[in-house]
Design a protein around this motif. Structure first.
Motif, PDB file in Angstrom:
ATOM      1  N   HIS A 122       0.730  -1.245   0.116  1.00  0.00           N
ATOM      2  CA  HIS A 122      -0.125   0.021   0.062  1.00  0.00           C
ATOM      3  C   HIS A 122       0.845   1.274   0.010  1.00  0.00           C
ATOM      4  CE1 HIS A 122      -2.691  -3.012   1.763  1.00  0.00           C
ATOM      5  NE2 HIS A 122      -3.375  -2.475   0.934  1.00  0.00           N
ATOM      6  N   ASP A 176      -2.908   5.064  -2.061  1.00  0.00           N
ATOM      7  CA  ASP A 176      -3.886   4.151  -1.508  1.00  0.00           C
ATOM      8  C   ASP A 176      -4.312   4.613  -0.151  1.00  0.00           C
ATOM      9  OD1 ASP A 176      -3.814   2.214  -3.576  1.00  0.00           O
ATOM     10  OD2 ASP A 176      -1.864   1.290  -2.551  1.00  0.00           O
ATOM     11  N   GLU A 229      -6.693   7.783  -0.909  1.00  0.00           N
ATOM     12  CA  GLU A 229      -8.051   7.020  -1.286  1.00  0.00           C
ATOM     13  C   GLU A 229      -8.761   6.572  -0.043  1.00  0.00           C
ATOM     14  OE1 GLU A 229      -6.163   5.443  -5.427  1.00  0.00           O
ATOM     15  OE2 GLU A 229      -6.836   4.083  -4.045  1.00  0.00           O
ATOM     16  N   THR A 230      -8.261   6.042   0.778  1.00  0.00           N
ATOM     17  CA  THR A 230      -8.896   5.477   1.928  1.00  0.00           C
ATOM     18  C   THR A 230      -9.431   6.569   2.783  1.00  0.00           C
ATOM     19  OG1 THR A 230      -7.344   3.389   1.915  1.00  0.00           O
ATOM     20  CG2 THR A 230      -8.405   4.131   4.017  1.00  0.00           C
ATOM     21  N   ASN A 273      -8.386  -2.695 -12.441  1.00  0.00           N
ATOM     22  CA  ASN A 273      -7.899  -1.435 -11.760  1.00  0.00           C
ATOM     23  C   ASN A 273      -8.558   0.049 -12.632  1.00  0.00           C
ATOM     24  OD1 ASN A 273      -6.571  -2.631  -9.575  1.00  0.00           O
ATOM     25  ND2 ASN A 273      -4.649  -2.630 -10.470  1.00  0.00           N
ATOM     26  N   ARG A 287     -13.424   2.938  -5.134  1.00  0.00           N
ATOM     27  CA  ARG A 287     -11.819   3.236  -4.761  1.00  0.00           C
ATOM     28  C   ARG A 287     -11.463   3.833  -6.241  1.00  0.00           C
ATOM     29  NH1 ARG A 287      -7.638   2.894  -1.186  1.00  0.00           N
ATOM     30  NH2 ARG A 287      -9.110   1.585   0.279  1.00  0.00           N
ATOM     31  N   ARG A 311      -9.606   7.069  -7.263  1.00  0.00           N
ATOM     32  CA  ARG A 311      -8.269   7.333  -8.050  1.00  0.00           C
ATOM     33  C   ARG A 311      -8.318   7.949  -9.548  1.00  0.00           C
ATOM     34  NH1 ARG A 311      -6.299   1.189  -8.008  1.00  0.00           N
ATOM     35  NH2 ARG A 311      -6.385   1.752  -5.776  1.00  0.00           N
TER      36      ARG A 311
END
Length: 492
Positions: free
Chosen positions: A158, A162, A165-166, A220, A227, A231
């Motif tokens: 990660h 990442d 985004e979280t 992805n 997510r 992104r």
């Protein structure tokens, strides 16, 4: 006057320019490695003599992590292995990803651990969220590998984007934006995230500089997942506004996590010193004491008290509305009051005390499930089944869980009851029936939930389904040619 043109040696200028570019890239990579090592030491990610298992998907992030740790293992005083999980969702593509990781491990003499987990089959049997199921099964394999091969650290790739985004996803859902911890405990040791200080662009540059092979996962690129939408649409604008936003997110979330950890410890101490329990082990709290607690500790105390009722599973249905209702009751001393809680529990306030207790379960001992009728189960569930072509559209529109099945008409009527000693269920893919008690243990179902889950049985008292948890061999998540009936579960 005659003007003479100067002759330019373009070949020598190109060589000079190329040297400058190479020098800049080398300097950049040295900066990357220095910062990565500083992050590892600052957050104490690898104690001396650590045996580190690298979770490697074959993507650029995890391949860069594997390469970096392989080249610095002596400096870090660690041993490393790599684990790859094929979820069997992308056919030959995912198998090729695994081969890439395996071959790279051979190149650097790294022990490789591979596994194929049939997610499509598991989805067919259990249903659920694809991403969540992949994560659960992946970590189950990683933890078992750590245990079997005596690794004490799991390293995942990660990175800073990442984490960003979280944080954004948590804000969107109304959750405190703590992000992911850079390190946390797990059953077989610790999980660490050494790349949290870097953006994706830097990882691509590292891979290009060191010629690290990797493969891109087509999923992805899909905006079907929340997510990915962050992104592709939001992060680029944030990074354009401030390129340092990715680097800033790690210390910010780490400070928030440290603050929360301290407040959580204070809450636990205050509750432990002042809580009492009923004979069944449920908490009793003095309202006058609770009201003296700072609001920051009160907010943490309520989920802590509920954990005595539900265990870890309770976090799945704690809502801000529920926590606020409980807070109101625990901050009031006017008269007596009660509040129904999920899964048949109740909060009662009387004489300055708040007591948590279980309601009577007599109404849930056994219930007939007539075809085409919605039947309440406890305070929070309802059950319904019918022929597919005759299903009530109103009931269908409120469904939370849908399965299809086909059993002999001689097996009707269906009955919902609580579990009984010796219950077994026939699961798809298993030659012998599995004990329901063993199933509860494997699925880590809390004792309180075990005592509330409906067990669906046939006329012969054969267990055919455990709604919200597992369905028998005659049930499927998708409609098939053999499907004749539909089974629906909803929440009140």
């Amino acid at each position: 006057m005659k003007c003479l043109k100067e002759k330019v040696d373009w070949s020598s200028k190109f060589v000079l320019l190329n040297k400058e570019v190479v020098g800049e890239r080398k300097k950049m990579m040295q900066g990357f490695e220095q910062e990565a090592l500083q992050t590892i030491h600052a957050y104490q990610l690898f104690p001396p003599n650590s045996r580190v298992l690298v979770a490697c998907s074959g993507g650029v992030d995890s391949m860069v992590l594997l390469h970096f740790l392989a080249h610095h293992k002596k400096q870090l005083d660690i041993e490393i292995g790599a684990a790859y999980v094929d979820h069997m969702l992308r056919g030959e593509d995912s198998a090729v990803d695994g081969k890439l990781v395996e071959q790279y491990c051979k190149r650097f003499e790294i022990t490789f651990y591979g596994s194929k987990i049939p997610i499509p089959t598991i989805l067919e049997e259990r249903g659920g969220n694809v991403q969540m199921l992949c994560r659960t099964e992946r970590y189950r394999f990683l933890e078992q590998t750590m245990k079997d091969a005596t690794y004490n650290v799991l390293a995942t790739a990660h990175h800073g984007e990442d984490q960003l985004e979280t944080v954004l996803m948590q804000l969107t859902k109304g959750v405190t934006p703590y992000g992911m911890p850079i390190t946390r405990m797990m059953a077989s040791g610790r999980l660490v995230r050494p790349l949290m200080a870097f953006d994706k662009k830097t990882l691509y540059e590292y891979a290009a500089y060191y010629d690290v092979p990797f493969r891109e996962d087509p999923s992805n690129q899909s905006d079907a997942y929340m997510r990915n939408r962050f992104r592709h649409r939001i992060l680029p604008q944030m990074i354009e506004e401030n390129p340092a936003v990715v680097q800033n997110i790690l210390p910010l979330t780490y400070d928030l996590q440290e603050d929360d950890q301290y407040l959580q410890q204070q809450t636990i101490q205050m509750i432990d010193e002042n809580i009492k329990f009923t004979s069944e082990g449920y908490p009793i709290v003095d309202v006058s004491y609770f009201r003296t607690m700072p609001s920051a500790l009160q907010r943490r105390a309520i989920p802590l008290l509920l954990s005595y009722l539900y265990g870890k599973e309770g976090q799945n249905f704690y809502t801000s509305e529920l926590l606020q209702l409980i807070s109101v009751q625990m901050n009031s001393d006017e008269g007596n009051a009660s509040l129904d809680l999920p899964q048949g529990f109740q909060l009662k306030r009387a004489y300055g005390l708040v007591t948590f207790e279980r309601c009577s379960t007599l109404e849930m001992e056994e219930k007939l499930l007539p075809q085409g009728e919605k039947v309440e189960w406890g305070h929070d569930l309802w059950l319904y089944w019918h022929k597919i072509e005759d299903v009530d559209e109103e009931v269908l529109s409120h469904a939370e869980e849908i399965t299809f099945f086909n059993i002999s008409e001689t097996s009707f009527p269906l009955v919902a009851r609580l579990r009984q000693k010796g219950d077994r269920i026939a699961l798809k893919g298993m030659q012998q029936k599995k004990k329901v008690a063993r199933l509860f243990i494997d699925e880590k179902i809390s004792q309180s939930l075990r005592e509330r889950l409906p067990i669906i049985v046939t006329k012969e008292n054969e267990v055919c389904a455990i709604p919200t948890m597992r369905y028998g061999k005659d049930f499927t998540k998708t409609k098939t040619i053999e499907s004749k009936y539909i089974f629906i579960v909803g929440y009140n």
